[in-house]
Design an enzyme around this catalytic site. Structure first.
Site, PDB file in Angstrom:
ATOM      1  N   ARG A 165      45.195  23.331  39.538  1.00 28.93           N
ATOM      2  CA  ARG A 165      44.715  24.337  38.601  1.00 28.93           C
ATOM      3  C   ARG A 165      44.729  25.690  39.292  1.00 28.93           C
ATOM      4  NH1 ARG A 165      41.506  26.136  41.800  1.00 28.93           N
ATOM      5  NH2 ARG A 165      40.535  27.351  40.152  1.00 28.93           N
ATOM      6  N   GLY A 166      44.516  26.727  38.494  1.00 30.54           N
ATOM      7  CA  GLY A 166      44.707  28.076  38.987  1.00 30.54           C
ATOM      8  C   GLY A 166      46.085  28.546  38.584  1.00 30.54           C
ATOM      9  N   ALA A 167      46.164  29.708  37.949  1.00 29.87           N
ATOM     10  CA  ALA A 167      47.420  30.144  37.334  1.00 29.87           C
ATOM     11  C   ALA A 167      48.622  30.131  38.288  1.00 29.87           C
ATOM     12  CB  ALA A 167      47.234  31.530  36.715  1.00 29.87           C
ATOM     13  N   GLN A 205      34.187  24.579  39.258  1.00 29.25           N
ATOM     14  CA  GLN A 205      35.179  24.988  40.260  1.00 29.25           C
ATOM     15  C   GLN A 205      34.565  25.850  41.358  1.00 29.25           C
ATOM     16  OE1 GLN A 205      35.577  25.204  36.924  1.00 29.25           O
ATOM     17  NE2 GLN A 205      37.712  24.968  36.297  1.00 29.25           N
ATOM     18  N   ARG A 255      49.432  23.783  29.437  1.00 25.35           N
ATOM     19  CA  ARG A 255      48.258  24.642  29.338  1.00 25.35           C
ATOM     20  C   ARG A 255      48.704  25.992  28.774  1.00 25.35           C
ATOM     21  NH1 ARG A 255      43.957  24.613  33.969  1.00 25.35           N
ATOM     22  NH2 ARG A 255      42.692  25.042  32.121  1.00 25.35           N
ATOM     23  N   ASP A 286      44.066  34.650  34.628  1.00 30.75           N
ATOM     24  CA  ASP A 286      45.123  33.778  34.133  1.00 30.75           C
ATOM     25  C   ASP A 286      46.134  34.532  33.279  1.00 30.75           C
ATOM     26  OD1 ASP A 286      44.433  30.609  34.569  1.00 30.75           O
ATOM     27  OD2 ASP A 286      42.658  31.883  34.615  1.00 30.75           O
ATOM     28  N   ASN A 329      40.325  35.003  31.885  1.00 31.61           N
ATOM     29  CA  ASN A 329      39.962  34.275  33.102  1.00 31.61           C
ATOM     30  C   ASN A 329      38.999  33.164  32.716  1.00 31.61           C
ATOM     31  OD1 ASN A 329      40.220  34.009  36.016  1.00 31.61           O
ATOM     32  ND2 ASN A 329      38.096  34.656  36.135  1.00 31.61           N
ATOM     33  N   LYS A 330      38.600  32.375  33.685  1.00 29.88           N
ATOM     34  CA  LYS A 330      37.734  31.230  33.436  1.00 29.88           C
ATOM     35  C   LYS A 330      36.507  31.625  32.617  1.00 29.88           C
ATOM     36  CE  LYS A 330      38.441  27.831  34.271  1.00 29.88           C
ATOM     37  NZ  LYS A 330      39.069  26.827  33.385  1.00 29.88           N
TER      38      LYS A 330
END
Length: 344
Positions: free
Chosen positions: A44-46, A193, A86, A234, A244-245
């Site tokens: 995970r993470g762009a 996270q 995603r 992201d 973003n998250k």
């Protein structure tokens, strides 16, 4: 530690769903396995998602066993499968488009030429991300005061990238320069996270980190304990809005209220000039059980309805600056983003 690596025609991914208690690499041998790993957030993470998807394209080409005439149609299916994993992180689409463009250049060669060309492009995407992140860290140093305390959200470090990190790249650069006092890490519900990954990553490097619940951030700011907020992204749209998250938007409002600079750290691959504002960003909604449970344990009635967006959008008016690999973008964002990235 490595987020991922390529060895013996397989992709090895650090399974981030098992951190911080178990450091395990999963061996992926098909593009379907890569797609599933992205969906289930083993990776995970762009930027990391983009790099993993690039290697997924390589695996797709490697495993093809049909005729030459059908190969392009098959590889397009690989592309679309990975693309659908995603919807919010634009780095995924950016990396896959680079892989497709490379395929168009080599598709008339031998099978070996195609595989070699795609693998070279995946390596390039991976290695480039590490260098971009280091440049982000270097530019970010300009906004970090001496003896700084930085608050961050989610995980935008080595684990979210090919290496070094975006928001945590700024943290690392500040630490190496002797400018960092400590980091506050939001736990980042519902998948934690910040608690599982950021706290783990910073402790591994000996960086002073204090974990807080997401709803403690405002109080910590009110105590005068935070000098600046740095988060990842992201997707950044043409007007400077940032996805973003989930929880980032609230954090930006709190920072604004307390007069604390709020910075976003992101490479050029996260800038999406095709979208005029954050209203256009597709926001992924994930499994309700991510909220009903922590791990496998229910923490809410199993029948309760859940709204579980994975991201939110922070309007540009709350953002002090966007730290990129080409410098720091400041308001007016639409004009200055176009100046810096208009050629992309």
């Amino acid at each position: 530690m490595d987020t991922m690596y390529w060895r013996d025609n397989s992709l090895y991914l650090l399974d981030q769903t098992r951190l911080p208690f178990e450091v395990t690499y999963v061996k992926l041998e098909t593009y379907e396995q890569v797609a599933e790993a992205i969906k289930t957030m083993k990776v995970r993470g762009a930027p990391a998602i983009g790099a993993a998807a690039a290697y997924g394209m390589v695996l797709g080409a490697l495993k093809y066993s049909g005729g030459a005439r059908e190969f392009e149609q098959y590889l397009r299916k690989v592309y679309e499968t990975l693309k659908s994993t995603r919807p919010t992180a634009v780095n995924l689409f950016w990396a896959l488009e680079r892989m497709w463009m490379r395929f168009q250049k080599v598709k008339n060669g031998t099978t070996e030429d195609v595989f070699t060309g795609l693998l070279a492009e995946a390596y390039a995407i991976f290695n480039e991300d590490v260098e971009l992140n280091k440049r982000i860290g270097k530019y970010g140093l300009d906004v970090v005061p001496d003896n700084a305390t930085i608050l961050t959200h989610c995980n935008a470090g080595t684990l979210a990238t090919a290496g070094y990190g975006t928001a945590l790249g700024v943290v690392r650069a500040a630490y190496d320069a002797g400018k960092l006092k400590r980091v506050f890490a939001d736990e980042t519900r519902p998948l934690l996270q910040g608690a599982r990954l950021t706290a783990f990553e910073l402790l591994e490097e000996g960086i002073d980190v204090t974990l807080i619940c997401d709803n403690m951030a405002g109080y910590v700011m009110s105590l005068g304990l935070v000098d600046l907020v740095v988060v990842g992204a992201d997707r950044v749209t043409a007007n400077g809005d940032v996805a973003n998250k989930i929880g980032t938007y609230s954090l930006a409002i709190l920072a604004k209220e307390h007069g604390i600079p709020f910075y976003v750290a992101a490479p050029y691959s996260t800038i999406d000039l095709n979208l005029t504002s954050g209203h256009d960003i597709p926001i992924e909604e994930r499994n309700p059980d991510e909220v009903r449970k922590i791990g496998d344990r229910l923490i809410a009635p199993p029948q309760v309805k859940v709204f579980n967006p994975a991201f939110d959008v922070t309007p540009a008016k709350y953002i002090t600056g966007i730290i990129t690999d080409r410098g720091i973008v400041r308001p007016p964002y639409r004009e200055n983003i176009k100046k810096l990235f208009g050629g992309e």
